[in-house]
Design a protein around this motif. Structure first.
Motif, PDB file in Angstrom:
ATOM      1  N   ILE A 181      30.049  37.825  42.116  1.00  0.00           N
ATOM      2  CA  ILE A 181      30.606  38.902  42.945  1.00  0.00           C
ATOM      3  C   ILE A 181      31.188  38.311  44.226  1.00  0.00           C
ATOM      4  O   ILE A 181      32.312  38.655  44.641  1.00  0.00           O
ATOM      5  N   ASN A 182      30.451  37.419  44.858  1.00  0.00           N
ATOM      6  CA  ASN A 182      30.928  36.797  46.093  1.00  0.00           C
ATOM      7  C   ASN A 182      32.205  35.986  45.850  1.00  0.00           C
ATOM      8  O   ASN A 182      33.134  35.995  46.672  1.00  0.00           O
ATOM      9  N   ALA A 183      32.257  35.298  44.709  1.00  0.00           N
ATOM     10  CA  ALA A 183      33.452  34.516  44.374  1.00  0.00           C
ATOM     11  C   ALA A 183      34.649  35.422  44.148  1.00  0.00           C
ATOM     12  O   ALA A 183      35.774  35.116  44.580  1.00  0.00           O
ATOM     13  N   ALA A 184      34.431  36.560  43.491  1.00  0.00           N
ATOM     14  CA  ALA A 184      35.518  37.511  43.248  1.00  0.00           C
ATOM     15  C   ALA A 184      36.014  38.112  44.558  1.00  0.00           C
ATOM     16  O   ALA A 184      37.222  38.312  44.761  1.00  0.00           O
ATOM     17  N   LYS A 185      35.077  38.380  45.457  1.00  0.00           N
ATOM     18  CA  LYS A 185      35.445  38.942  46.762  1.00  0.00           C
ATOM     19  C   LYS A 185      36.299  37.957  47.551  1.00  0.00           C
ATOM     20  O   LYS A 185      37.272  38.345  48.216  1.00  0.00           O
ATOM     21  N   GLU A 186      35.953  36.677  47.477  1.00  0.00           N
ATOM     22  CA  GLU A 186      36.728  35.645  48.168  1.00  0.00           C
ATOM     23  C   GLU A 186      38.154  35.542  47.619  1.00  0.00           C
ATOM     24  O   GLU A 186      39.070  35.122  48.332  1.00  0.00           O
ATOM     25  N   LYS A 187      38.330  35.942  46.366  1.00  0.00           N
ATOM     26  CA  LYS A 187      39.659  35.921  45.746  1.00  0.00           C
ATOM     27  C   LYS A 187      40.429  37.204  46.004  1.00  0.00           C
ATOM     28  O   LYS A 187      41.519  37.406  45.461  1.00  0.00           O
ATOM     29  N   GLY A 188      39.844  38.096  46.813  1.00  0.00           N
ATOM     30  CA  GLY A 188      40.560  39.303  47.190  1.00  0.00           C
ATOM     31  C   GLY A 188      40.207  40.546  46.402  1.00  0.00           C
ATOM     32  O   GLY A 188      40.813  41.604  46.612  1.00  0.00           O
ATOM     33  N   LYS A 189      39.232  40.453  45.506  1.00  0.00           N
ATOM     34  CA  LYS A 189      38.832  41.623  44.741  1.00  0.00           C
ATOM     35  C   LYS A 189      38.073  42.594  45.648  1.00  0.00           C
ATOM     36  O   LYS A 189      37.289  42.190  46.519  1.00  0.00           O
ATOM     37  N   ALA A 190      38.294  43.889  45.412  1.00  0.00           N
ATOM     38  CA  ALA A 190      37.621  44.925  46.197  1.00  0.00           C
ATOM     39  C   ALA A 190      36.251  45.193  45.585  1.00  0.00           C
ATOM     40  O   ALA A 190      36.044  46.165  44.846  1.00  0.00           O
ATOM     41  N   VAL A 191      35.318  44.304  45.871  1.00  0.00           N
ATOM     42  CA  VAL A 191      33.989  44.432  45.273  1.00  0.00           C
ATOM     43  C   VAL A 191      32.934  44.010  46.293  1.00  0.00           C
ATOM     44  O   VAL A 191      33.112  43.052  47.040  1.00  0.00           O
ATOM     45  N   GLY A 192      31.858  44.769  46.328  1.00  0.00           N
ATOM     46  CA  GLY A 192      30.719  44.434  47.171  1.00  0.00           C
ATOM     47  C   GLY A 192      29.450  44.826  46.450  1.00  0.00           C
ATOM     48  O   GLY A 192      29.492  45.494  45.406  1.00  0.00           O
ATOM     49  N   PHE A 193      28.320  44.417  46.984  1.00  0.00           N
ATOM     50  CA  PHE A 193      27.067  44.771  46.325  1.00  0.00           C
ATOM     51  C   PHE A 193      26.011  45.126  47.355  1.00  0.00           C
ATOM     52  O   PHE A 193      26.087  44.733  48.520  1.00  0.00           O
ATOM     53  N   ARG A 194      25.038  45.854  46.881  1.00  0.00           N
ATOM     54  CA  ARG A 194      23.844  46.158  47.659  1.00  0.00           C
ATOM     55  C   ARG A 194      22.655  45.778  46.776  1.00  0.00           C
ATOM     56  O   ARG A 194      22.512  46.291  45.669  1.00  0.00           O
TER      57      ARG A 194
END
Length: 364
Positions: A23-36
Motif C-alpha cells: 500500500i505504501n509503495a502504491a501511494k508513493e507511485k501516486g495511487k489514491a490509497v491509504g490504510f488504517r
C-alpha cells in the motif's frame, strides 16, 4: 480509497506486513490509497504480538481495541462492539481481513452490518473439521464477504463450489510467503543457539498449540513421549505456546530431552525452521513455510486446510497415529523425505497483486 486493515493474532501479523508495504509503495507511485490499521488485541502477549510488529516493520496500529482474554463468545462480542465504533468514526471504503482467527470473523460481521465491503485475504481454505474454531471463522467470513483473495487453485474450486461468482475470486498467492521472502536475509540465530549446542540439520523443531492436542494432558504426554522415543536422541527444540505451557506445568513426565524455550520472534523462529532437520507441528502456517524452505514437516492433525503442502510440498498428515509419526521420523532421519514443490504464485509478489486489484475495484 481508505482500507481498514484488521489484525488480531500472531498469524495475522505475518499476513498484513507485506500488504502494508505494498500500500505504501502504491501511494508513493501516486495511487489514491491509504490504510488504517486496527489491532483488536486478541493476542496481547509480548512474544506473541509485540515482537512481530517490530521485526516485520509493521507500524504502530492506529488503534488497539484491547479485546484480549475471555471466552470465544466474550472476545467475539467485545471485538464487534468496539470495531463498530471504529468503523462509524472513520468510515473506510473497504475492510480487509486476513486468515481465520476470531478477529477475522467478528470484524467481517460488524462491517457487513454497517454495509461496508469486506475483502478476505486467504479466502476459501477449508479443513473439513468443524471442531476447529478456525473452520467456523472461515465459513462465516466467506459466506458474507465481498471479494476473495486466494492462495491456491484448491481454494478457488472450494469457493466456486459454493456459488461464489468468479468475478469475486482473485487468485493472488500467499502473503505469508511474501513476508518469508522479505525477511530471509534478516533472520537471526536465537540467543540460546550456542548454549544448546545446536547446528544446522542437527535438531527437530516441535510446536503444539491446538486444543485437540494440548488441552488433554494425557494425550499431550503421549505425543511428547512418542516424539522423544522416535527421534534417536536428536535434539528437540520446543518453543512452548502459552496455552501448551499451562498444561505442561501439570504433566508429570521427564522433559529433559525437550529443549523447551519461550515463543520466539519472527526472525529467530524462521531461523529455526530453515535450519531444522524436520518439523513436527499442528500449525497450518508453519507447513507453508516448511514447504517453501523444503524442510520435512509432520502435522499432528487429521486434516489440513492447506492440502497443497501435502500434495505438492514437504508436509504429511500424522493425526493421532503415533505409529505413523515414528515411521515418518525414521524416514526423515534416514534422509528419505520427499523434496516437494512450491505452489503457483507463492513468489513473494502476492501483496502487490492484492493492492492492484483493490485499486481497480475501489478507486473509481
Amino acid at each position: 480509497m481508505l482500507i481498514t486493515i484488521v489484525a488480531g493474532a500472531r498469524p495475522n501479523f505475518m499476513k498484513i506486513a507485506p500488504i502494508i508495504k505494498a500500500i505504501n509503495a502504491a501511494k508513493e507511485k501516486g495511487k489514491a490509497v491509504g490504510f488504517r490499521l486496527v489491532h483488536t488485541g486478541q493476542h496481547y502477549d509480548k512474544k506473541m504480538s509485540g515482537d512481530f510488529f517490530e521485526q516485520l516493520g509493521i507500524p504502530d496500529p492506529h488503534t488497539n481495541l484491547e479485546c484480549g482474554g475471555g471466552s470465544q463468545a466474550e472476545q467475539t462480542a467485545a471485538i464487534m462492539v468496539k470495531f463498530e465504533k471504529e468503523i462509524i468514526a472513520h468510515k473506510p471504503t473497504v475492510v480487509l481481513v486476513v486468515g481465520d482467527v476470531t478477529s477475522t470473523m467478528a470484524c467481517t460481521i460488524t462491517a457487513k452490518k454497517l454495509c461496508i465491503d469486506v475483502v478476505h485475504v486467504e479466502a476459501g481454505i477449508r479443513s473439513g473439521d468443524m471442531t476447529m474454531p478456525e473452520e467456523i471463522n472461515r465459513i462465516v467470513t466467506d459466506s458474507i464477504c465481498d471479494h476473495f483473495f486466494t492462495t491456491t487453485e484448491i481454494a478457488n474450486k472450494q469457493l466456486a463450489a459454493q456459488q461464489v461468482p468468479q468475478s469475486a475470486i482473485h487468485f493472488v498467492g500467499n502473503t505469508m510467503i511474501d513476508t518469508l521472502y522479505q525477511n530471509l536475509e534478516k533472520i537471526k540465530q536465537p540467543s540460546f543457539w550456542p548454549e544448546l549446542q545446536l547446528a544446522p540439520g542437527n535438531y527437530f523443531l516441535l510446536t503444539l498449540h491446538r486444543p485437540s492436542n494440548v488441552d488433554d494432558g494425557e494425550k499431550l504426554k503421549r505425543i511428547l513421549e512418542a516424539v522423544i522415543s522416535s527421534t534417536a536422541g536428536v535434539p528437540i527444540v520446543f518453543p512452548v505456546h502459552p496455552r501448551t505451557r499451562q498444561m505442561m506445568d501439570k504433566l508429570q513426565m521427564d522433559t529433559s530431552k525437550l529443549l523447551m524455550i519461550d515463543p520466539q520472534g519472527y526472525h529467530e523462529f524462521i531461523y529455526l525452521v530453515k535450519n531444522a532437520k524436520g518439523i513436527i507441528t499442528d500449525s497450518g502456517g508453519i507447513t507453508e513455510e516448511a514447504t517453501v524452505l523444503h524442510i520435512p514437516c509432520l502435522t499432528m492433525r487429521n486434516s489440513t486446510e492447506r492440502p497443497e503442502t501435502v500434495t505438492m510440498g514437504t508436509n504429511e498428515l500424522v493425526g493421532d497415529d503415533l505409529d505413523k509419526l515414528s515411521k515418518y521420523l525414521q524416514q526423515i532421519l534416514a534422509g528419505e523425505w520427499k523434496k516437494g514443490d512450491i505452489p503457483a504464485y507463492w513468489d513473494g509478489k502476492t501483496s502487490e497483486r492484492i493492492v492492484e486489484i483493490l485499486d481497480s475495484l475501489y478507486n473509481k
